[in-house]
Structures are given as C-alpha cells and as structure tokens.
Design an enzyme around this catalytic site. Structure first.
Site, mmCIF file in Angstrom:
data_model
loop_
_atom_site.group_PDB
_atom_site.id
_atom_site.type_symbol
_atom_site.label_atom_id
_atom_site.label_comp_id
_atom_site.label_asym_id
_atom_site.label_seq_id
_atom_site.Cartn_x
_atom_site.Cartn_y
_atom_site.Cartn_z
ATOM 1 N N HIS A 136 -6.099 2.080 2.017
ATOM 2 C CA HIS A 136 -5.499 3.335 2.478
ATOM 3 C C HIS A 136 -6.092 3.830 3.801
ATOM 4 O O HIS A 136 -5.376 4.058 4.777
ATOM 5 C CB HIS A 136 -5.675 4.426 1.420
ATOM 6 C CG HIS A 136 -5.036 4.128 0.109
ATOM 7 N ND1 HIS A 136 -3.936 3.313 -0.014
ATOM 8 C CD2 HIS A 136 -5.327 4.541 -1.149
ATOM 9 C CE1 HIS A 136 -3.586 3.244 -1.291
ATOM 10 N NE2 HIS A 136 -4.413 3.970 -1.991
ATOM 11 N N ASP A 196 0.877 -1.175 0.000
ATOM 12 C CA ASP A 196 0.000 0.000 0.000
ATOM 13 C C ASP A 196 0.910 1.219 0.000
ATOM 14 O O ASP A 196 1.567 1.509 0.997
ATOM 15 C CB ASP A 196 -0.892 -0.001 1.243
ATOM 16 C CG ASP A 196 -1.893 1.152 1.252
ATOM 17 O OD1 ASP A 196 -1.692 2.107 0.474
ATOM 18 O OD2 ASP A 196 -2.852 1.101 2.034
ATOM 19 N N HIS A 197 0.960 1.928 -1.134
ATOM 20 C CA HIS A 197 1.954 2.999 -1.265
ATOM 21 C C HIS A 197 1.735 4.132 -0.270
ATOM 22 O O HIS A 197 2.653 4.914 -0.013
ATOM 23 C CB HIS A 197 1.965 3.537 -2.694
ATOM 24 C CG HIS A 197 0.741 4.320 -3.077
ATOM 25 N ND1 HIS A 197 -0.365 3.720 -3.662
ATOM 26 C CD2 HIS A 197 0.432 5.625 -2.949
ATOM 27 C CE1 HIS A 197 -1.270 4.634 -3.874
ATOM 28 N NE2 HIS A 197 -0.827 5.798 -3.460
#
Length: 500
Positions: free
Chosen positions: A249, A186-187
């Site tokens: 996110h 998850d960036h």
C-alpha cells in the site's frame, strides 16, 4: 437486465469463494460492473472452495449476502441475470481430482456458449496456496492460452514475507505463467484519488514544474486505522504493520507520487517508472534503522468513547507478542528529482483517526519582505491528497486577513470528489476487476516492483529481528503512535501534519 459490453465470453473463478472477500467485496463489485454494463454478455462466475456446497446452495448464500454487502440497491432483474451465471466447484486446493472437475465444468460452459471462454482465476486464499493452485491449474491445462482465449491469474497480498520468499514465489509462478498473465492486486489502487495522482500531476502544467527538490521540502504519507486486528490476530502476529502495509500500500502511494513522467499510460511504461523509484531508495544501514525507523505496539486506551484492549489482549495474539502495530519510516530517493528531500511514511492500528493522506509540503518563502511587519512567521504551502475516508485534494496557502494590520491567515482550496462528481458507491474493486477483464495491468504490481519493495524493507526486518523491542506496548490506543515517531520528525525540524 442484460449488461452487454464486451462480446468476448469470460469465466471468473474465485478460489476461496466461501470466504469474506467474496461476499463483502468481489460479488458486490461485479454487481456494480454489471449495473454499469461493463461485464461481458457471456460472463460466468465459478466459486471454488473446500466448503461443502452445491451450485444451488452457493447461489442462495450469495443472494442473502448481497442484501447486506451491496453498496447500492441491486436491481432484481440484474441479480436474476447474474445469479443464473453462478456455479460452484467443491474441492481441496491440493487435490488434483478437484482441478479435473473444475476443468470439466469450465469446458461445459464453453459448450453452452458455443465458443471458448477466456478465464481469470482470483486467488482469495492464504499465500501458502498461491503456487499450489497455479501448478494444479497448469497440470490440467487451465493456464494455457489458445483459440483466442486469454488466461489471467489475480493474486492478493501478501506477496511474500521477505526478499527471498518474494523471489521464490515469482520464480514458481513464472514456471507456468507468463508475467503478462499475473495480476498482483492491491485494493488501495482501486480508489479514485490514488488513480488521480497521475492525472493531477501530469495533466496540470502548474504542478509538475514544482514537483521536485527545488520547491518541495518533504513528503508525508500516512495510512492510519482506528481498528485493531479484529479477527485477524493469528495472521497479523506473523506479519506486523511493516510487512502488512509498507511494501504494498504505502510503496504504491510513494511510487505514484515520486515517479518520473512515463512516455504513456501503457502498463509497462507506468510500472517501469514506479520500479525506478524503489530502485533509487538507498539501502538502510543498521544505524539508519535505529535512527530513522520507528516501531510501536498499542496498549489499551480509548478510540472515541470506546475503551479498547491492548494488542497483547486481542484474540489469538500471544500475551508477550513483540509484533509491531505501528511503523514510521524516513526514506530518501537518490535521484535528480528528489535528492535531499525526505519521505516520511507512517501507518498503524488503533490510531486517533482513520485516514490515508499524502502531504506535499513546499519550501518556505524568504522572510525578508515581511521583516518589518507584525508577521512573525511564514507558513509553508501544503498540498494534501486525501484518499480515505473522504477522497479529495486540498491546497493550503497564505492570504491577508482583512484589516489595517498586516496579518496572514491560512486558507484551503478544497476539491471533494463527492461534491463535484457525485457519490459513486464502490467497493474499491470495480476498477481493478474491470482492468483485469480488459487486460490493463497498469494498477497491478510487476515482479520487479515487488522484489524492489522487499529489498527496501529487508534491512529493517533484519535489524528488528536481531533487536527485539523492549518497551512494547509504547503507545495508547486512540493516540497518534509512539513518541519516538514525533521525536524523529523533531530532529529534522519538522512535525507530522495534522490529519483532517
């Protein structure tokens, strides 16, 4: 330039190497790691894609791309070192022969190194290919860890589209991989401020004692975007804001904010505490979904001075689409620390500002002391953790305005990352790729976290599927979303924090 750091040889294989993620994020991030001497001496990169390229033409393509997408000027000597270690393997993701060719190529690298190289496979592909690629890698023996070699697989979101699909994908992956080999990326977690949430909470004794229901009134988490769906209309219309942003996110931010102190920063210790938060969120009833969950879709409007079209007028979006582009949720965490403290989450496209923030609003102090003074209101303290576009932390508190009359003004104590630590150009992937290289899975989702997240939003998906929206579009592009989201807060005697 020779970025010597880790003596262990390593090969990174990117599936979908001809796509945007590789040129925009992954290769610039690898260059930044090389510049910081955080790549192994014997590092190699192999691109795998269906596009008809050779190793030489792939190198030339990346050489042109890096001029546009590098976050900082690239040292020519470093790029020369890097590009010599790039190869390409062309093939279809479902073709067994292509994987045998890839295996032969990787074995040739081992021969050149004189010892086995560890491998990590980055799946920058559509979700339908996750299981396919992993099974094919296993069939030719490329997922096997032997001779001191580790093997890891990095998987981009979305990880499933509901509870059942997430469970199925987990099961399919674990048929050929150990959980320790799976890195669900998850960036958002590559951002410094996200990682700093744990440091802020657990290294500062003045905050952790008040981080609970006794002192906190409520928590808000906002992830707002000014952009529309851009070129992703076809994908986005099958996903929507809820699936696209919430179980990954926003829930990552939620769990880092609300989790109990882990016994250490060991990956499983941290992720175990994050999973506990999601498991403590009570399942929503259909009535909860109707009263505590808001969805919206943007119509035409202005973002800044630019007139932008409605979602239904975007490319590859059906003109009668009922896909939501905005979501606001009110959640509870049913445990000792957070009982009766609401958590409000919202995310949307084509909103007024681009910002991701966590707001901790503390309870108001009693008014008794000020009842016979000109002070008419006491404003609550707020702690704001800013994640993007600027990264920092701000604490709002009251102070007396100079003068003979008792007046209270609100002031902020601000911490800005760039001001204090300098600018460190980053794609957001550097930390995550490095963690994968060194085997630190702390910032990657574990299987139980993924499934727990989908369990929380599954009732919302079910109700919204059964009751299609009747009033889309219901907010103008350039606004802060539908009026129903504000009304949800007003019913609780609260309001959304002003962003920025």
């Amino acid at each position: 330039m020779d970025p010597v750091h880790d003596p262990c040889p390593c090969v990174m294989v990117i599936f979908g190497a001809s796509g945007d993620l590789t040129k925009r994020k992954l290769v610039p991030a690898l260059c930044n790691l090389a510049q910081a001497k955080l790549l192994p001496h014997d590092f190699s990169l192999t691109g795998f894609s269906h596009e008809s390229l050779t190793s030489e033409s792939f190198r030339q393509k990346l050489t042109e791309d890096i001029k546009t997408f590098a976050t900082t000027p690239v040292d020519p000597k470093l790029w020369e070192w890097f590009v010599q270690r790039i190869q390409y393997s062309q093939g279809d993701f479902q073709d067994p022969k292509a994987y045998q060719g890839l295996k032969d190529q990787l074995e040739q690298i081992d021969k050149q190194q004189g010892k086995p190289s560890s491998r990590f496979f980055y799946l920058a592909v559509a979700p339908k290919f996750f299981s396919v690629i992993v099974r094919q890698l296993s069939t030719v023996g490329l997922t096997k860890e032997d001779r001191g070699r580790w093997v890891r697989v990095v998987i981009e979101k979305p990880f499933g589209h509901d509870v059942d699909s997430a469970r199925l994908l987990n099961r399919e992956l674990r048929e050929v991989l150990d959980e320790s080999q799976i890195y669900r990326i998850d960036h958002y977690l590559g951002k410094e401020t996200v990682q700093n949430i744990m440091v802020f909470r657990f290294s500062n004794s003045i905050f952790e004692p008040i981080w609970n229901r006794r002192y906190v009134d409520h928590v808000q988490i906002t992830a707002a975007e000014t952009v529309g769906v851009e070129h992703r209309g076809g994908y986005y219309d099958t996903s929507g804001a809820l699936r696209d942003m919430v179980p990954n996110h926003l829930f990552q931010l939620l769990t880092l904010t609300a989790m109990e102190p882990p016994v250490s920063f060991d990956a499983d210790a941290v992720r175990g505490k994050q999973a506990e938060v999601l498991q403590a969120v009570p399942p929503a009833s259909p009535e909860d979904v109707l009263t505590r969950m808001v969805r919206g879709q943007y119509g035409e409007g202005f973002v800044g001075d630019e007139r932008v079209p409605a979602y239904r007028s975007e490319p590859d979006v059906p003109p009668d689409s009922n896909t939501e582009t905005f979501v606001a949720l009110k959640l509870a965490i049913d445990n000792w620390r957070w009982a009766d403290v609401p958590f409000y989450l919202r995310t949307g496209k084509r909103l007024a500002k681009r910002a991701t923030e966590i707001v901790i609003q503390f309870r108001r102090t009693p008014f008794v002391l000020f009842r016979n003074t000109p002070v008419k209101d006491l404003y609550p303290n707020k702690l704001v953790i800013q994640i993007q576009p600027e990264e920092g932390i701000a604490l709002r508190f009251g102070a007396k305005v100079p003068g003979p009359v008792m007046k209270i003004g609100l002031v902020n104590m601000d911490f800005d990352y760039v001001r204090y630590f300098g600018n460190s150009p980053s794609t957001g992937y550097e930390r995550l790729l490095h963690d994968c290289l060194v085997g630190d899975a702390t910032l990657f989702q574990r299987a139980d976290m993924v499934e727990a997240a989908w369990k929380v939003i599954q009732p919302v998906l079910d109700v919204w599927k059964a009751l299609p929206p009747r009033i889309f579009p219901n907010y103008a592009a350039g606004s802060w979303g539908p009026a129903e989201a504000d009304e949800m807060m007003r019913r609780d005697g609260r309001e959304w924090a002003q962003i920025g």
